[in-house]
Design a protein around this motif. Sequence first.
Motif, PDB file in Angstrom:
ATOM      1  N   ASN A   1       0.800  -1.237   0.000  1.00 29.24           N
ATOM      2  CA  ASN A   1       0.000   0.000   0.000  1.00 29.24           C
ATOM      3  C   ASN A   1       0.826   1.278   0.000  1.00 29.24           C
ATOM      4  O   ASN A   1       0.383   2.318   0.457  1.00 29.24           O
ATOM      5  CB  ASN A   1      -0.958   0.020   1.206  1.00 29.24           C
ATOM      6  CG  ASN A   1      -1.977  -1.088   1.156  1.00 29.24           C
ATOM      7  OD1 ASN A   1      -2.493  -1.423   0.092  1.00 29.24           O
ATOM      8  ND2 ASN A   1      -2.251  -1.696   2.298  1.00 29.24           N
TER       9      ASN A   1
ATOM     10  N   VAL B   1       0.203   6.994  -1.011  1.00 26.12           N
ATOM     11  CA  VAL B   1      -0.682   5.924  -0.541  1.00 26.12           C
ATOM     12  C   VAL B   1      -2.067   6.086  -1.149  1.00 26.12           C
ATOM     13  O   VAL B   1      -2.660   5.124  -1.664  1.00 26.12           O
ATOM     14  CB  VAL B   1      -0.754   5.924   0.998  1.00 26.12           C
ATOM     15  CG1 VAL B   1      -1.853   4.986   1.493  1.00 26.12           C
ATOM     16  CG2 VAL B   1       0.589   5.523   1.591  1.00 26.12           C
TER      17      VAL B   1
ATOM     18  N   LEU C   1      -3.847   3.409  -3.699  1.00 29.36           N
ATOM     19  CA  LEU C   1      -5.134   2.762  -3.423  1.00 29.36           C
ATOM     20  C   LEU C   1      -6.136   3.047  -4.525  1.00 29.36           C
ATOM     21  O   LEU C   1      -6.929   2.179  -4.904  1.00 29.36           O
ATOM     22  CB  LEU C   1      -5.677   3.243  -2.072  1.00 29.36           C
ATOM     23  CG  LEU C   1      -4.841   2.894  -0.832  1.00 29.36           C
ATOM     24  CD1 LEU C   1      -5.461   3.517   0.418  1.00 29.36           C
ATOM     25  CD2 LEU C   1      -4.698   1.389  -0.671  1.00 29.36           C
ATOM     26  N   GLN C   2      -6.102   4.261  -5.041  1.00 25.72           N
ATOM     27  CA  GLN C   2      -7.014   4.626  -6.132  1.00 25.72           C
ATOM     28  C   GLN C   2      -6.661   3.858  -7.403  1.00 25.72           C
ATOM     29  O   GLN C   2      -7.541   3.298  -8.073  1.00 25.72           O
ATOM     30  CB  GLN C   2      -6.899   6.138  -6.392  1.00 25.72           C
ATOM     31  CG  GLN C   2      -7.740   6.630  -7.558  1.00 25.72           C
ATOM     32  CD  GLN C   2      -8.873   7.528  -7.081  1.00 25.72           C
ATOM     33  OE1 GLN C   2      -8.792   8.187  -6.063  1.00 25.72           O
ATOM     34  NE2 GLN C   2      -9.935   7.523  -7.834  1.00 25.72           N
TER      35      GLN C   2
ATOM     36  N   HIS D   1      -5.183   1.075  -7.811  1.00 24.06           N
ATOM     37  CA  HIS D   1      -5.375  -0.376  -7.734  1.00 24.06           C
ATOM     38  C   HIS D   1      -6.751  -0.764  -7.199  1.00 24.06           C
ATOM     39  O   HIS D   1      -6.963  -1.905  -6.784  1.00 24.06           O
ATOM     40  CB  HIS D   1      -4.267  -0.997  -6.879  1.00 24.06           C
ATOM     41  CG  HIS D   1      -2.911  -0.895  -7.513  1.00 24.06           C
ATOM     42  ND1 HIS D   1      -2.469  -1.773  -8.477  1.00 24.06           N
ATOM     43  CD2 HIS D   1      -1.920  -0.002  -7.344  1.00 24.06           C
ATOM     44  CE1 HIS D   1      -1.246  -1.432  -8.859  1.00 24.06           C
ATOM     45  NE2 HIS D   1      -0.895  -0.362  -8.185  1.00 24.06           N
TER      46      HIS D   1
ATOM     47  N   LYS E   1      -8.503  -0.280  -4.583  1.00 20.22           N
ATOM     48  CA  LYS E   1      -8.721  -0.722  -3.205  1.00 20.22           C
ATOM     49  C   LYS E   1      -9.661   0.289  -2.546  1.00 20.22           C
ATOM     50  O   LYS E   1      -9.289   1.039  -1.638  1.00 20.22           O
ATOM     51  CB  LYS E   1      -7.389  -0.845  -2.484  1.00 20.22           C
ATOM     52  CG  LYS E   1      -6.400  -1.747  -3.206  1.00 20.22           C
ATOM     53  CD  LYS E   1      -5.176  -2.051  -2.380  1.00 20.22           C
ATOM     54  CE  LYS E   1      -5.473  -3.108  -1.357  1.00 20.22           C
ATOM     55  NZ  LYS E   1      -4.270  -3.584  -0.648  1.00 20.22           N
TER      56      LYS E   1
ATOM     57  N   LEU F   1     -10.728   0.499   1.407  1.00 15.79           N
ATOM     58  CA  LEU F   1      -9.673   1.079   2.237  1.00 15.79           C
ATOM     59  C   LEU F   1      -9.464   2.548   1.898  1.00 15.79           C
ATOM     60  O   LEU F   1      -9.300   3.390   2.789  1.00 15.79           O
ATOM     61  CB  LEU F   1      -8.376   0.301   2.047  1.00 15.79           C
ATOM     62  CG  LEU F   1      -7.167   0.753   2.870  1.00 15.79           C
ATOM     63  CD1 LEU F   1      -7.488   0.729   4.360  1.00 15.79           C
ATOM     64  CD2 LEU F   1      -5.958  -0.112   2.557  1.00 15.79           C
ATOM     65  N   LEU F   2      -9.512   2.877   0.616  1.00 13.04           N
ATOM     66  CA  LEU F   2      -9.326   4.258   0.178  1.00 13.04           C
ATOM     67  C   LEU F   2     -10.393   5.175   0.763  1.00 13.04           C
ATOM     68  O   LEU F   2     -10.088   6.236   1.341  1.00 13.04           O
ATOM     69  CB  LEU F   2      -9.360   4.326  -1.345  1.00 13.04           C
ATOM     70  CG  LEU F   2      -9.393   5.731  -1.957  1.00 13.04           C
ATOM     71  CD1 LEU F   2      -8.099   6.478  -1.656  1.00 13.04           C
ATOM     72  CD2 LEU F   2      -9.634   5.660  -3.469  1.00 13.04           C
TER      73      LEU F   2
ATOM     74  N   THR G   1      -1.320  -8.070  -0.130  1.00 12.93           N
ATOM     75  CA  THR G   1      -1.760  -7.387   1.096  1.00 12.93           C
ATOM     76  C   THR G   1      -3.117  -7.892   1.521  1.00 12.93           C
ATOM     77  O   THR G   1      -3.711  -8.774   0.894  1.00 12.93           O
ATOM     78  CB  THR G   1      -1.844  -5.876   0.866  1.00 12.93           C
ATOM     79  OG1 THR G   1      -2.886  -5.630  -0.076  1.00 12.93           O
ATOM     80  CG2 THR G   1      -0.555  -5.319   0.329  1.00 12.93           C
TER      81      THR G   1
ATOM     82  N   ASN H   1      -9.424  -5.421   0.383  1.00 14.70           N
ATOM     83  CA  ASN H   1      -9.898  -4.063   0.445  1.00 14.70           C
ATOM     84  C   ASN H   1     -10.676  -3.804   1.727  1.00 14.70           C
ATOM     85  O   ASN H   1     -10.796  -2.680   2.114  1.00 14.70           O
ATOM     86  CB  ASN H   1     -10.786  -3.743  -0.760  1.00 14.70           C
ATOM     87  CG  ASN H   1      -9.993  -3.727  -2.035  1.00 14.70           C
ATOM     88  OD1 ASN H   1      -8.761  -3.771  -2.030  1.00 14.70           O
ATOM     89  ND2 ASN H   1     -10.681  -3.686  -3.138  1.00 14.70           N
TER      90      ASN H   1
END
Length: 356
Positions: free
Chosen positions: A181, A287, A291-292, A294, A296, A299-300, A353, A356
């Motif tokens: 991440n 970070v 996250l954006q 990929h 995720k 979490l984002l 990891t 999400n």
Amino acid sequence: HFDNSIFKKNRIQINGFYSEILFHNWCCRSANLLQWTMIDNIDRCDASKISIEQFEKLYSSLNKPVIITNIVNDWPAFAQKAWYFENLRSNYSNNLFKINSGIEMTMDNYLEYVLNTNDENPMYLFDNEFVERNPTLLNDYQIPKFFTDDLFSILQDKRPSFRWLLVGPARAGASFHKDPNHTSAWNAVITGSKKWIFYPPNVTPPGVYPSVDGFDVITPVSVVEWFYNFYKHKTKCANKIIQPIECNLKAGELIYVPNGWWHCVLNLEPSVAITQNFVDKFNVNNVINFLQKHNKLNLLNLFKQKLNQYHPNLILNYQDSNNNSNNNNNNSNNNNSNNVWQQTCQFTFNFVTDSN
């Protein structure tokens, strides 16, 4: 206890038999690890002689690896030898710990294995739930003063895995990867020593083949195999030979691992270490972008929501920086960006990891 009688049996001689696979395995198992410790070209700083502001200026803001000395001297894990093998065995003998091969072992059985194994690619205690299962271990170390600004902490129990207890024999370690991440990390050795190799984020190490999306990486089976086959390989980027950063991390020392850097770690002897990943003001934008990119999104969205609640200025800074970046892209002026990461550290990520 682990049965070590297998290591005491006589060798079997078979005339006329040859196996390249077995020979290569033997070479890796019997390799002199000290041959790879001759180069140590990383910066070192004394924690007692550098302020947080100076550290941020020289290292955090530049995304630059460094070893920090005089940083764990007061930790019970080190000063009182609480994490030395004999004390881990005494205090946590029957407690289960997670091993990187997907199994669990008691501390007693695992340390018996550590002290007797001659495997090329040994099992490695790599436990991200060591505190949850053994809360007293949390009292044995402190987060270093340079890394207390951990923005992922606002996620509380929703944050991805972020701390690991690391115990293993010589030849154990971690193959080349980038931390999850887009986080940065610190890693402190309590006993033993480790060889570290760093390559800049935009330079793929030799013998390493990441997938297009960056989530999967093909590397040699063992860390020793990479050293045996690729350590002396010369890597070029923009027609220049890239000299990796190398160091020998000793007991009582701590290393700062900046976000995005490729790195691998090899235990030079049986070792105990602690590592923790974090997000600070210098990598928070990266970070969010990661996250954006990929997808995720769970979490984002949670992270942005918490940032807006607790650190609204960081969200505003992110939006401003993102708008400036888009304007630079539209005007083909990327090279004029003042963002060190945008200039030197563009990459695809590869670490497996949490979901999400």
